[in-house]
Design a protein around this motif. Structure first.
Motif, mmCIF file in Angstrom:
data_model
loop_
_atom_site.group_PDB
_atom_site.id
_atom_site.type_symbol
_atom_site.label_atom_id
_atom_site.label_comp_id
_atom_site.label_asym_id
_atom_site.label_seq_id
_atom_site.Cartn_x
_atom_site.Cartn_y
_atom_site.Cartn_z
ATOM 1 N N TYR A 6 34.549 40.074 35.229
ATOM 2 C CA TYR A 6 34.917 39.170 34.137
ATOM 3 C C TYR A 6 35.913 38.123 34.626
ATOM 4 O O TYR A 6 35.794 36.922 34.328
ATOM 5 C CB TYR A 6 35.518 39.970 32.984
ATOM 6 N N LEU A 7 36.935 38.541 35.382
ATOM 7 C CA LEU A 7 37.942 37.606 35.882
ATOM 8 C C LEU A 7 37.336 36.590 36.845
ATOM 9 O O LEU A 7 37.734 35.419 36.858
ATOM 10 C CB LEU A 7 39.066 38.383 36.568
ATOM 11 N N GLU A 8 36.357 37.040 37.652
ATOM 12 C CA GLU A 8 35.702 36.119 38.578
ATOM 13 C C GLU A 8 34.907 35.066 37.819
ATOM 14 O O GLU A 8 34.938 33.876 38.154
ATOM 15 C CB GLU A 8 34.796 36.910 39.525
ATOM 16 N N ARG A 9 34.195 35.488 36.773
ATOM 17 C CA ARG A 9 33.436 34.535 35.964
ATOM 18 C C ARG A 9 34.370 33.546 35.257
ATOM 19 O O ARG A 9 34.086 32.351 35.147
ATOM 20 C CB ARG A 9 32.570 35.265 34.940
ATOM 21 N N LYS A 10 35.505 34.069 34.760
ATOM 22 C CA LYS A 10 36.468 33.220 34.087
ATOM 23 C C LYS A 10 37.052 32.180 35.055
ATOM 24 O O LYS A 10 37.219 30.993 34.696
ATOM 25 C CB LYS A 10 37.590 34.073 33.509
ATOM 26 N N LYS A 11 37.326 32.605 36.281
ATOM 27 C CA LYS A 11 37.867 31.687 37.287
ATOM 28 C C LYS A 11 36.874 30.579 37.584
ATOM 29 O O LYS A 11 37.258 29.388 37.655
ATOM 30 C CB LYS A 11 38.203 32.475 38.560
#
Length: 414
Positions: A397-402
């Motif tokens: 999720y954090l990678e997609r958000k970044k």
């Protein structure tokens, strides 16, 4: 499954359809049990009762009991139960009653049952054969030998009467995951259970709807329990710890780090209520066993005062179970998909033949039928399934958000 334990003067070994009671000092077999090909059980699982309003039984299990016990086989279009090939019956767990008069055996395979034998003075006479709803995971007699507790792999704990053999078994309590071990306090006031969900639960008896305390702190499955005193227990876990608790207070008194996850625990008393030897079977480690000396101080603190690691040729064969005597370690496992039994010196941790009569191990394996050409392969349980499966969806999720933020910034800059 291969079960093994020592109770003076007998070494009890169970495998396949047989249980042997042998003298580890000579070639004498005290007695033996062979399961009949058909236990003559009814197809219906045992009906169970639980006290009204019990908080120990999860809601789904209460609904199942209200519907009349365990789930029945689904009917086919013709109205008859679906036909399936039954697996061979085999020994699952074996336990002696504290007075040595009774022997309980649970079976797995096509017919799951609790068998009760009169072991003394008779030569293992079968008293009763009672069906189990599911495969048993642990077995324990109460201190006066009047009943026996059986836990199963769905977390249920049943009480079977050893006096009134026709009495209906009682569902005393339930966990939401498999129960790996169970204890019953000497005063029969508490039932202590441990499960795959890291919990040690102390339940009041006979009012099992009332939970007395929890012993919380483990971070992986709790594989074994041992009663030390009237207030203290030891536990071993897949989180690589050996712990001592005051189970009345639910208080941790000792945490000792282990080199690997613990999948079996055995405790011997060396000095009453003061000094104990805890033996732990490791999972996936170069050392197979750890031996730990537990000592209780006058101020009620506990400590590990000595440690010994036993390699037991770990990695060269698949170890499944073990037991201790005063001077030896007996270990069962699989070698080329055949049951193997090896003996080690408890002082040195080395494989030994000293004091073991020539041909003794072969006699035991032959007696269990493990050496027969048509013997089914022996493959120990896959213990990797005991560990929790952990999923990391936060990193994704954090990678997609970044990436989304970077794309938004590029659009603004463009």
């Amino acid at each position: 499954m291969a079960t093994i334990f020592f109770t003076e003067p007998e070494l009890v070994v169970g495998h396949g359809r047989r249980v042997l009671f042998v003298n580890p000092e000579d070639m004498q077999i005290f007695k033996e049990i062979e399961l009949p090909p058909d236990l003559g059980l009814k197809t219906q699982a045992p009906s169970s009762t639980i006290e009204q309003g019990s908080g120990s039984c999860p809601a789904g299990k209460e609904q199942q009991l209200a519907a009349g016990g365990a789930k029945q086989p689904e009917a086919t279009a013709s109205g008859s139960a679906a036909t399936k090939v039954e697996a061979p019956i085999s020994v699952q767990n074996v336990a002696y009653s504290p007075d040595g008069q009774l022997l309980a055996v649970t079976t797995s395979g096509g017919q799951k049952a609790l068998l009760l034998y009169r072991s003394w003075p008779e030569n293992a006479r079968l008293l009763s054969s009672r069906p189990l709803a599911r495969a048993a995971s642990a077995l324990r007699f109460c201190s006066d030998s009047s009943s026996v507790l059986v836990t199963d792999k769905t977390g249920d704990c049943y009480q079977y009467d050893c006096v009134e053999l026709e009495a209906t078994p009682r569902l005393l309590l339930g966990h939401l995951s498999v129960v790996y071990d169970i204890l019953w306090s000497e005063d029969q006031q508490h039932i202590i259970t441990c499960d795959r969900d890291d919990k040690i639960r102390v339940t009041n008896y006979p009012a099992t709807f009332d939970i007395h305390s929890y012993c919380l702190g483990h971070r992986e499955f709790v594989s074994g329990l041992a009663l030390l005193t009237d207030q203290h227990i030891a536990s071993a876990s897949g989180d690589k710890t050996l712990r001592v608790w005051n189970y009345i207070q639910g208080k941790e008194l000792l945490l000792h780090e282990l080199p690997a996850p613990a999948v079996r625990l055995l405790v011997r008393q060396l000095e009453p209520e003061k000094v104990f030897q805890a033996a732990v079977l490791f999972y996936g480690n170069v050392d197979a066993l750890g031996l730990y000396r537990l000592e209780r101080s006058p101020d009620e603190s506990w400590s590990v005062t000595a440690t010994q690691l036993v390699r037991a040729e770990a990695g060269s064969w698949s170890i499944s179970n073990f037991t201790l005597t005063a001077d030896r370690i007996y270990i069962t496992g699989a070698e080329n998909e055949r049951l193997s039994l090896r003996v080690y010196d408890i002082a040195t941790g080395q494989r030994t033949t000293s004091g073991v009569p020539e041909g003794w191990v072969k006699m035991v394996l032959d007696g269990l039928g493990a050496s027969e050409e048509d013997a089914p392969p022996f493959v120990p349980e896959d213990l990797s399934v005991w560990f929790k499966k952990r999923f990391d969806n936060v990193s994704d999720y954090l990678e997609r958000k970044k990436r989304r933020i970077e794309e938004q910034q590029q659009q603004k800059c463009g």
